[in-house]
Design an enzyme around this catalytic site. Structure first.
Site, PDB file in Angstrom:
ATOM      1  CB  CYS A 311     -62.738  -1.272 -60.800  1.00 20.03           C
ATOM      2  SG  CYS A 311     -63.201   0.261 -61.589  1.00 20.03           S
ATOM      3  NE  ARG A 340     -62.955   4.389 -69.869  1.00 15.98           N
ATOM      4  CZ  ARG A 340     -61.902   4.567 -69.099  1.00 15.98           C
ATOM      5  NH1 ARG A 340     -61.172   5.666 -69.226  1.00 15.98           N
ATOM      6  NH2 ARG A 340     -61.567   3.673 -68.206  1.00 15.98           N
ATOM      7  CD  GLN A 358     -58.929   0.343 -68.754  1.00 15.26           C
ATOM      8  OE1 GLN A 358     -59.574  -0.371 -68.007  1.00 15.26           O
ATOM      9  NE2 GLN A 358     -58.799   1.637 -68.567  1.00 15.26           N
ATOM     10  CG  ASP A 360     -58.025  -2.692 -65.272  1.00 15.47           C
ATOM     11  OD1 ASP A 360     -57.234  -2.153 -64.483  1.00 15.47           O
ATOM     12  OD2 ASP A 360     -59.237  -2.401 -65.341  1.00 15.47           O
ATOM     13  CG  HIS A 362     -59.050  -3.788 -60.177  1.00 19.11           C
ATOM     14  ND1 HIS A 362     -59.401  -4.202 -61.443  1.00 19.11           N
ATOM     15  CD2 HIS A 362     -59.282  -2.451 -60.137  1.00 19.11           C
ATOM     16  CE1 HIS A 362     -59.835  -3.150 -62.140  1.00 19.11           C
ATOM     17  NE2 HIS A 362     -59.780  -2.085 -61.381  1.00 19.11           N
ATOM     18  CE  LYS A 445     -55.547   9.890 -63.081  1.00 16.29           C
ATOM     19  NZ  LYS A 445     -55.795   9.483 -64.450  1.00 16.29           N
ATOM     20  CG  HIS A 491     -58.442   1.050 -59.507  1.00 18.93           C
ATOM     21  ND1 HIS A 491     -59.694   0.775 -59.997  1.00 18.93           N
ATOM     22  CD2 HIS A 491     -58.650   1.517 -58.248  1.00 18.93           C
ATOM     23  CE1 HIS A 491     -60.610   1.054 -59.088  1.00 18.93           C
ATOM     24  NE2 HIS A 491     -60.005   1.519 -58.016  1.00 18.93           N
TER      25      HIS A 491
END
Length: 611
Positions: A311, A340, A358, A360, A362, A445, A491
């Site tokens: 992000c 992570r 991911q 991902d 945004h 979320k 997100h």
RNA sequence: GCCGGCGUAGCUCAGUGGUCAGAGCGGCUGUUUUGUAAACAGCGGGUCGCGGGUUCGAAUCCUGCCGCCGGCUCCA
């Protein structure tokens, strides 16, 4: 953007399994009417837990009991054994003792006591400190009951079966550690897991199912099918994708990219590391440091951080220019690999790794656009899951736990964000469950949850509404009124991560991926060397029909039976067997992964079959 | 990270104090040229996870570490 795992309260039972590929777990018959909690099976398992506790105390008189409830497919009891080690061999001894106590057919007696009597009873029995704590937690209006069988009495809400003789078909399964009250600051207890059924057949079937579930475990299939591997030299939780697994990844990414372009997403690419200051600003270092790899420090003035999320980078792209309300919504998408530092005990094949990608994106939106954009993302996510053939998932709304200090931002901002999600879900008539405390650190979320082959619950896709990071990064757009306004950030990741999604797909399909996902879609088997040339011409013919078909020729000097077996075990959707007859008649003999031999067909007939 | 279990050939596993550590599959070589789930023969292949200790002797017993498995905790 986070993915995580969740043991949902009340469903935390282990040993759930897929009965067949298509039967949802939640409909395993013991969960049908009456509700499990009211069923005789529930009482039976509760009593089995008591029988286990009784037997433990006979063998280990100094053990302290805590709690022992029935769970989805069995029961457990958490016990404090002090300094004594309790392992598999002790578990066997306990099981033997249980059979002995069951055969004594001890009647089970219930009695109701006052609070003071109860306290006295606990003190005269075994002075279990845990039981005293539990007693204190029983609300004053609730009745306090004890159950007794033979030499064993336990504080317990019940209900139980009438006699230990009714507990016939049980088995103890495993020993595990568990913190008292689920808090790692507390003492670690020993949890004994077991299962019990009404009949020997059901027990037997359950144990068979557990074995079957292991065969569809993505770690086993991932090796057999050549999808991925791990290397001790590379490091734990850092997957290596093999060529066949990479094909699945690419196909999935290609599919999603195409859908995202249709929906107005713009692809972006960002680096894997960024300066520490960026992550301080985002709040990651404040709230997420435990989950991050150690920082890279060149000297005092410069520290870099391996990204745990994408992000902040997408936010910086937004901030690279002045934005107008006319530009919004802006949707940046990236298959971003994040790192992570998961606790070593948490790693689980491809389901939980330390480096993962991911899907991902945004979305930067105006307040007016939020409902529609949120719904658009939900629609995309559901569309994606349908396409993947995943049906047994459910939705969870993760909200903030106001008591916890791991969330950033004001109460007001959280209230608005949580309301926005709940309202959108209600309007879309989604069936969801609210889970307090499971929000992202920056916002609430909506998560899509699913079970793996052995019954563990995992989060797949996620959609998160965030008012906090726009504030932290002082994001703006110029409104119609010419004044600066703050965008809202969504997100989202429909898959969650490619690693976890492919692991779950592997288990759902038991490795037999649908045609569009299969790493090899068609394998041509020439019967003898003299048919290889024809096999090659068949491949050319197929590629003429569809250039993207993934075709192999198995020209090993094996017998036909051997080749069929080999490729059958690779779960390839179609085998095309070509021998003298096929060369003469210009056909291919089609063998379907599920239906077996379909007989000889002209090539164009086969092309029509797979189109 | 914590509790428990496990670690022998590429894979699945046998061997639990005493000859040079074994099998099946896979691999390689040769023979076989094969019609719907394993042809036949031969040959390679192992610092028994790594380090330390006990012992005349350790894959086997003890211990530290690493990794994996099942839980727990954490987790965006």
């Amino acid at each position: 953007m986070g993915i995580g795992r969740d043991d949902t309260p009340g469903l935390s039972g282990r040993m759930v399994y897929f009965q067949t590929q298509t039967v949802p777990i939640a409909e395993s018959q013991e969960r049908m009417d009456p509700p499990y909690e009211k069923s005789r099976l529930y009482a039976l398992r509760h009593s089995a837990a008591h029988l286990m506790a009784q037997s433990v105390l006979q063998l280990f008189p100094d053990a302290k009991l805590t709690i022992g409830p029935p769970i989805d497919n069995g029961f457990y009891y958490d016990i404090d054994f002090g300094d004594e080690t309790f392992g598999d061999s002790e578990l066997e001894r306990v099981e033997e003792k249980m059979r002995e106590n069951a055969s004594r057919d001890l009647p089970v007696a219930r009695e109701e006591l006052t609070r003071n009597e109860a306290k006295e009873r606990i003190l005269t029995l075994r002075q279990d400190p845990y039981k005293l704590e539990l007693l204190d937690d029983i609300p004053s209006e609730d009745e306090i009951t004890f159950y007794t069988q033979g030499d064993f009495t336990d504080l317990c809400r019940g209900p139980h079966v009438d006699s230990t003789g009714e507990i016939q078909h049980f088995k103890l399964l495993s020993v595990a550690g568990a913190y008292w009250r689920g808090d790692e600051k507390n003492k670690m207890l020993t949890r004994l897991y077991g299962t019990a059924f009404e009949t020997a057949e059901e027990l037997e079937q359950h144990l068979i199912n557990l074995k079957e579930a292991k065969k569809r475990d993505h770690r086993v299939l991932g090796r057999q099918l050549g999808l991925f591997t791990f290397s001790k030299s590379v490091g734990p939780g850092l997957p290596l994708w093999l060529p066949k697994g990479t094909i699945i990844r690419d196909v999935l990414c290609g599919f999603l990219k195409e859908e995202q372009v249709k929906r107005g997403y713009q692809p972006v690419v960002t680096p894997h590391i960024g300066k520490k200051e960026l992550w301080e600003k985002s709040g990651h270092i404040e709230t997420f440091k435990e989950g991050m790899f150690p920082f890279m420090e060149r000297d005092e003035s410069e520290t870099f951080v391996l990204k745990p999320m994408n992000c902040p980078f997408h936010i910086e792209i937004y901030k690279s220019e002045m934005r107008s309300y006319r530009d919004l919504p802006i949707r940046y998408a990236e298959f971003g690999t994040v790192y992570r530092y998961e606790q070593s005990g948490e790693l689980a094949g491809m389901l939980r790794v330390r480096g993962f990608t991911q899907d991902d994106a945004h979305l930067f939106v105006t307040p007016e656009q939020l409902p529609q954009e949120f719904k658009g993302v939900v629609e995309l996510t559901v569309f994606v899951l349908e396409k993947l053939g995943l049906k047994d998932y459910w939705m969870r709304v993760g909200t903030r736990d106001a008591e916890a200090d791991k969330f950033i931002g004001s109460d007001e901002v959280w209230r608005v964000a949580e309301e926005a999600i709940v309202k959108a879900c209600d309007e879309m008539k989604l069936d969801y469950r609210v889970d307090v405390g499971h929000a992202a650190f920056y916002g609430p979320k909506l998560d899509l949850m699913i079970r793996d082959a052995i019954g563990r619950v995992w989060q797949m896709g996620t959609i998160q509404v965030d008012y906090n990071l726009p504030e932290r990064f002082d994001m703006e757009y110029t409104g119609e009124d010419g004044k600066p306004h703050r965008p809202i950030l969504i997100h989202r990741a429909p898959f969650g991560s490619l690693e976890r999604m492919i692991a779950l797909l592997t288990e759902q399909y038991a490795g037999a991926f649908p045609f569009w996902l299969a790493p090899v879609q068609v394998v041509i088997l020439p019967i003898a060397d003299r048919h290889v040339e024809y096999a090659q011409s068949v491949r050319c013919g197929l590629l003429e029909a569809d250039q993207k078909l993934r075709i192999e020729i198995d020209d090993a000097r094996d017998t036909l039976g051997k080749k069929i077996r080999k490729n059958e075990m690779q779960k390839i959707p179609y085998m095309l067997i070509v021998g003298d007859k096929d060369v003469a008649n210009q056909t291919v003999s089609v063998r379907d992964r599920d239906d077996g031999d379909l007989g000889p067909k002209p090539l164009d007939e086969f092309v029509a079959l797979i189109s």
